[in-house]
Motif scaffolding. Sequence first.
Motif, mmCIF file in Angstrom:
data_model
loop_
_atom_site.group_PDB
_atom_site.id
_atom_site.type_symbol
_atom_site.label_atom_id
_atom_site.label_comp_id
_atom_site.label_asym_id
_atom_site.label_seq_id
_atom_site.Cartn_x
_atom_site.Cartn_y
_atom_site.Cartn_z
ATOM 1 N N ILE A 1 -5.512 5.234 9.207
ATOM 2 C CA ILE A 1 -5.373 4.542 8.209
ATOM 3 C C ILE A 1 -3.700 4.131 8.114
ATOM 4 C CG2 ILE A 1 -6.884 5.733 6.263
ATOM 5 C CD1 ILE A 1 -5.009 7.597 5.481
ATOM 6 N N GLU B 1 -7.805 0.637 3.378
ATOM 7 C CA GLU B 1 -6.944 0.769 4.337
ATOM 8 C C GLU B 1 -6.988 -0.982 5.058
ATOM 9 O OE1 GLU B 1 -5.198 0.215 8.151
ATOM 10 O OE2 GLU B 1 -7.312 0.690 7.667
ATOM 11 N N PHE C 1 -0.491 2.746 5.874
ATOM 12 C CA PHE C 1 0.163 2.237 4.573
ATOM 13 C C PHE C 1 1.699 1.812 4.641
ATOM 14 C CE2 PHE C 1 -3.557 4.942 3.130
ATOM 15 C CZ PHE C 1 -3.424 4.601 1.891
ATOM 16 N N LYS D 1 0.930 -1.259 0.117
ATOM 17 C CA LYS D 1 -0.032 -0.028 0.175
ATOM 18 C C LYS D 1 0.790 1.392 0.213
ATOM 19 C CE LYS D 1 -3.387 -2.323 2.649
ATOM 20 N NZ LYS D 1 -4.597 -2.457 1.935
ATOM 21 N N ARG E 1 0.669 8.051 9.085
ATOM 22 C CA ARG E 1 -0.012 7.168 8.057
ATOM 23 C C ARG E 1 0.462 6.117 7.551
ATOM 24 N NH1 ARG E 1 -3.409 9.164 10.963
ATOM 25 N NH2 ARG E 1 -2.109 10.870 11.768
#
Length: 483
Positions: free
Chosen positions: A266, A246, A268, A198, A287
């Motif tokens: 979220i 997510e 990543f 991601k 994040r």
Amino acid sequence: MLIASTGIGKTEYAMNWANGNKVFYLLGIKIAVNSMYERFKKFFGDNVSLLHGDINYMLVNDIDDIKDFDFKLAKARQFSYPITVATADQLIVSVFKFNGFELHYLTASYSKIIVDEIQSYNPETIACIVVFLQEVSSLGAKFLIMSATIPPFIKKEFEKIAYFEEPQLLDRKRHKIEIKDCFIEEYDFLDVDFDNQKVLIICNTIKKAQLIYEKLLKKGLNANLLHSRFIRLDRKKKEDEILKFEKNNVGGIWITTQIVEASLDIDFDLLLTECSTIDSMLQRFGRCYRKRDYSKPKPNIFIFKYDSISKKVYDPELLERTYNVLVGYNGLLLTEEQKQNMINEVFDNIEHTKYYQSYNEYKKLLKSGFRANKKESQELFRKITDQWIVIPKPVYLENEDLINDYIKNIDLSKGLEKIRQKEKFFDFCVNLPILNKKKSLLQDFPVKSNFLTNYDIKMLDGVSYDNAVGLKYNDEEEIDNII
């Protein structure tokens, strides 16, 4: 006052601190408010109210009776729910002492007020929050300011009236940074594995985010884009999609702006970001690898040089200080203590910066007894000038019959049906600051309507629009909307 690492559980701490009292939970942007409201609603049910500029839109989809709608709307606006999750302007705008401000202060006096991510606001808004909290605390209000990044000058404002918790810092290393000696639009992205992770890309302006999106598209990469220049219908879909993305165990790319920095849960695997100021940067770090240790040899955060436009978005000196501080940590796997040291380094001796001077001048203005009416107060708090509700002309032409039907129905209908028709119409709108010669692009609709006149809603010419990229000016010259 609580300083705690991103992802450590500040929200849970806040609700324990509230301990059953009447609560205001204040955040900076609607997407964060909506997300927090949904979290709270799972636990507290009908005891929670949401309050921001789109409350009509949120209520109208859940209510079938106009009396029930009016009751719940009035109850929310009069702060009658035990827990109110809101954008900060809904309560703190009363610091301008408009007629009727006493209700805000009275309600605050027996409430607990939670301000999440205070540093995410502009310096003038921070001044409003500081003065408001100082004033209502003298009336009996209790407040909690919490963030991973609280600048020292904010701490100093409350040192005589607040208890400072020991910083709650994770005993883990989550972020390894690499400074890229180029602008993000110059980067070739060849060493980025987009397939199996991601990836989050954060730009300082919408124009830059759109540019990166189109660059990746030409490389055959399927990316998603989120910023504030989408019509409401498309933006809501994208906000829902990034939150669902997510939670899925699939890779992908999201390109966005400051809109995702604060209070969004979220996570990543890789972050590529333009350099912003340190308070913003550490929120962006949060994040990525939000609740996980990082042990791989390659960095999971790439930081790119800031451009000249970024110096109009952020205080130029704080931006330069941030970049220089980050260079000193280049290649390191950061501890949470090192991140706190970064904040202190950047915000040390800031009294001569434009950022601090703007904050201090606004604070002095408020403490001098300055007053404004309610509309002026909203504008002053948000520091928004020339804000317009518009429908991009391409959107109108593509949906002309449907939009005209909504306009007609709004003028002819009453009660809940009128509200529903309005909300359907507003799905095609976007709120924009339109300055200087861009105002020549504003056009009247071809249909006459009391509704359009009363709300001063216009069509916006000279733009393109699609639901993947959003609104783009055909002739982009001025600094654009930054989020």
